[in-house]
Write an enzyme that holds these catalytic residues in place. Structure first.
Site, PDB file in Angstrom:
ATOM      1  N   ASP A 269       0.866  -1.175   0.000  1.00 49.79           N
ATOM      2  CA  ASP A 269       0.000   0.000   0.000  1.00 49.79           C
ATOM      3  C   ASP A 269       0.909   1.233   0.000  1.00 49.79           C
ATOM      4  OD1 ASP A 269      -2.161   1.667  -0.048  1.00 49.79           O
ATOM      5  OD2 ASP A 269      -3.204   0.744   1.638  1.00 49.79           O
TER       6      ASP A 269
HETATM    7  C1  BGC Z   1      -5.124   3.177   0.274  1.00 51.86           C
HETATM    8  C2  BGC Z   1      -5.326   2.149  -0.805  1.00 51.86           C
HETATM    9  C3  BGC Z   1      -5.281   2.804  -2.163  1.00 51.86           C
HETATM   10  C4  BGC Z   1      -3.966   3.527  -2.308  1.00 51.86           C
HETATM   11  C5  BGC Z   1      -3.767   4.176  -3.657  1.00 51.86           C
HETATM   12  C6  BGC Z   1      -3.903   4.027   0.013  1.00 51.86           C
HETATM   13  O1  BGC Z   1      -3.795   5.090   0.899  1.00 51.86           O
HETATM   14  O2  BGC Z   1      -5.027   2.514   1.511  1.00 51.86           O
HETATM   15  O3  BGC Z   1      -6.531   1.462  -0.609  1.00 51.86           O
HETATM   16  O4  BGC Z   1      -5.449   1.845  -3.158  1.00 51.86           O
HETATM   17  O5  BGC Z   1      -3.885   4.523  -1.306  1.00 51.86           O
HETATM   18  O6  BGC Z   1      -4.536   5.293  -3.845  1.00 51.86           O
END
Ligand code: BGC
Length: 700
Positions: A269
């Protein structure tokens, strides 16, 4: 910088063999590329930047980035792609990714709303359309579905998942994967794993849970996604039993790749690899990177911590073959997507695909299915189109943006239909008041015959980093509600939200409550379709609605206690200031017709019942099957969903609904594996998790 430049110059002087002919097998083409890549080019494939990263174009031209995310539009993706495909040494195309969570331009209900349809084919269709629109803009990978089980509505991300139940969650997970991946597009099941169990419902918080809870409740939707062929997995921000998910051998190596034989690639993530330092399991970026790559995280989202791996390889701390394995998985995905052959999006096509009529129609249909009617005293609903003046009141009554909820990709608020607009399309006798001036709203209500009061959360109150400690109606909405109810006009309360809210007062004092979650671009029309009975409501809750925050976590599939609640006995499991049961149970939702269940039959592991539409309108019912093992070597939940079916019954029609229970439905995690223990099981077929016909069966 100088060092990097030298590396790139020397790389470009290497003798480059052309890409193998397209007929060569994908494996050969992947291996041939890996053979030609410098260590920096390999790491480039593992790096994922946003389009706003300084000089992302320059990095693409040097093979320094493999994936660009959160940009979109054919023109923008094509411009960046040109740098990779036409200027970089090995011409490896970029993979463009985005959070296409519940639609790309045509926005569907939030995933919790889609889960309320209990209709996996709706999830599949929404995902297929979202992927089609995103592909037309050059995006070929979505960070969805979020398949985290969530039993704590304080956590803002309950909006993004399918709710509290692993069985429903698994069905939805598989459906999303099928839909997203139907045509050269990658889905990503996230956030592996147990991220939804954040302590106290506070986002990014740690998780401590038993292996049994993990296996039985939190992992099944991921397993379902893997079984459905999901090509990528994203790790969670959480630490699970003190080991961050992004460096978790047990999750990534033993379970995901070992037991489940997952063959795709794993993404971290956002900045989660660098954050291993904040989790206090790594002292330096390089240590963090080593932990993540050794655990099996292939791609590094956003912070390029993986660039530190070049030195680790050169200093002999990491074998280059570990990096090759990750590069291989990512290149493989790019080949399978056809990116080498067709790296660009067609700007002409993009215009015709986005918001195509059939997409908009599907958004309305799915929103209709997702709306849950929780209360309808005196059959106030459906409203008649000639019922006099309808006062449409409330901060969310004419808010287009708030129809979309969180993560709405390239959806545009101005393209969404508000509740007021939806009602206006049905009848013209309307008075509107926003409700920030309560006295003015009361006057509007007094002059009308019925009130539709639209309240709830603003879209931005849910989603990531939006945990709440209180789940009341926000701001002065409760005062507004009480003032409007005091006018003694019949009130239909429409609650938009990304999570259960505690609305005990409303449940006792308002005759009709309609819960559309955040219903998407066509939400206003769908809500009006339900309010006026053009569509018979059929949505059911995928998550329990508590009476108060103090009851949380509250979910129907809890374990029995040694001292079950008995109001007459003090030393039993209960509160001194609240009932135990929820305000509305899992699986609950009303229709404008009446369904009657009768004649439960159990034959071996086949269970069936008659369902009769005993009312005067055609309607859909979601028939639910629950099971309980009465005695086992460990306590088993008091009820677990093990089947459901959405059926359409004409008025007066009766149908026998049959379920076959499988071994998988009866197994539980014991010590180190799955087991089924013989014994007596209770079984229920019914309309929700508290009502239903009851039978028993034996497993020998
Ligand atoms: C979130 C994810 C997301 C990613 C990209 C993160 O902060 O937890 O779910 O896919 O950002 O935007």
């Amino acid at each position: 910088m100088i060092r990097k430049t030298l590396v790139f110059i020397s790389a470009s002087l290497l003798c480059i063999s052309p890409l193998p002919a397209q007929s060569a097998s994908v494996d050969q083409r992947v291996e041939s590329l890996i053979h030609q890549m410098t260590l920096e080019e390999k790491l480039g494939q593992l790096i994922q930047y946003t389009a706003s990263q300084p000089d992302v174009r320059g990095l693409a031209a040097k093979g320094g980035v493999g994936c660009v995310f959160n940009s979109g539009g054919a023109a923008q993706t094509n411009a960046l792609q040109r740098a990779a495909v036409e200027e970089s040494r090995l011409k490896i195309p970029l993979l463009f990714a985005h959070d296409v969570i519940h639609g790309y331009r045509t926005i569907f209900p939030i995933p919790l709303g889609i889960a309320s349809t209990w209709d996996p084919s709706a999830a599949e269709l929404a995902a297929r359309i979202a992927a089609k629109e995103a592909s037309a803009s050059g995006i070929r990978w979505t960070f969805a579905p979020m398949v985290d089980i969530a039993r704590d509505p304080r956590w803002g991300r309950v909006a993004e998942g399918a709710g509290e139940d692993p069985y429903l969650g698994s069905a939805m997970a598989a459906a999303y994967v099928r839909g997203f991946q139907a045509d050269s597009f990658l889905a990503c099941a996230k956030h592996f794993a147990a991220y939804g169990a954040a302590e106290a419902g506070r986002d990014y918080n740690s998780v401590d849970m038993s292996e049994r809870m993990l296996r039985q409740v939190y992992l099944p939707p991921f397993k379902a996604a893997v079984d459905a062929g999901v090509r990528t997995i994203m790790t969670g921000f959480d630490s699970l039993n003190a080991v961050p998910a992004t460096a978790n051998d047990h999750l990534l190596k033993e379970i995901l790749r070992g037991e489940w034989n997952f063959r795709g690639f794993v993404d971290s993530d956002y900045h989660a690899i660098g954050q291993l330092i904040d989790h206090a399991v790594a002292a330096t970026p390089q240590e963090a990177a080593l932990k993540a790559i050794r655990a099996g995280v292939d791609m590094d989202m956003f912070d390029a911590t993986y660039l530190t791996l070049a030195a680790a390889v050169r200093e002999g701390r990491l074998s280059e073959s570990v990096i090759d394995a990750s590069v291989r998985r990512i290149l493989r995905a790019k080949f399978d997507l056809g990116l080498f052959e067709r790296p660009y999006a067609d700007e002409q096509r993009e215009r015709s695909v986005l918001l195509a009529k059939e997409h908009v129609d599907a958004a309305r249909r799915i929103a209709q299915e997702s709306i849950v009617v929780l209360r309808n005293q005196g059959a106030l609903l459906p409203l008649s189109k000639n019922a006099g003046t309808i006062a449409v009141i409330g901060p969310l009554a004419d808010s287009k943006a708030d129809m979309l909820g969180s993560w709405y990709a390239f959806g545009k608020p101005e393209e969404a239909i508000s509740v007021l607009e939806g009602i206006r399309a049905k009848t013209t006798q309307i008075a509107y008041a926003k409700g920030d001036d309560i006295a003015a709203a009361v006057t509007t209500a007094q002059k009308s015959d019925v009130v539709v009061l639209a309240v709830g959360e603003e879209g931005k109150m849910t989603g990531e980093a939006s945990s709440r400690a209180f789940l009341d109606l926000p701001g002065n909405q409760q005062q507004l509600l009480e003032a409007i109810v005091a006018t003694q006009r019949p009130v239909v309360l429409v609650v938009m939200s990304g999570r259960p809210l505690t609305i005990s007062w409303a449940a006792a004092n308002v005759p009709a409550i309609v819960w559309p979650w955040f219903p998407g671009s066509q939400g206003g029309h769908a809500i009006a379709d339900i309010l006026f009975g053009d569509v018979n409501p059929s949505g059911k809750l995928p998550i329990t609605i508590p009476r108060s925050v103090g009851q949380i976590p509250i979910y129907y599939a809890h374990l029995p206690t040694g001292r079950p609640e008995d109001p007459a006995i003090k030393y039993t499991s209960k509160y001194i200031d609240s009932r135990n049961d929820p305000l509305y149970p899992f699986g609950y939702g009303l229709s404008y017709t009446r369904f009657e269940y009768s004649d439960l039959r159990v034959s071996g592991l086949t269970v069936s019942a008659d369902v009769l539409n005993a009312g005067e309108r055609d309607g859909d019912e979601i028939v639910q099957l629950y099971v309980r093992q009465l005695v086992a070597s460990v306590s088993r939940p008091v009820k677990e969903l093990k089947g459901f079916r959405r059926i359409t019954l004409a008025a007066g029609e009766k149908r026998r609904v049959e379920f076959t229970i499988t071994k998988n439905d009866l197994q539980f995690w014991l010590d180190h594996g799955w087991t089924v223990e013989p014994g007596t099981f209770k079984v229920w077929i019914g309309p929700n998790s508290v009502e239903g016909l009851e039978g028993t069966f034996e497993v020998k």
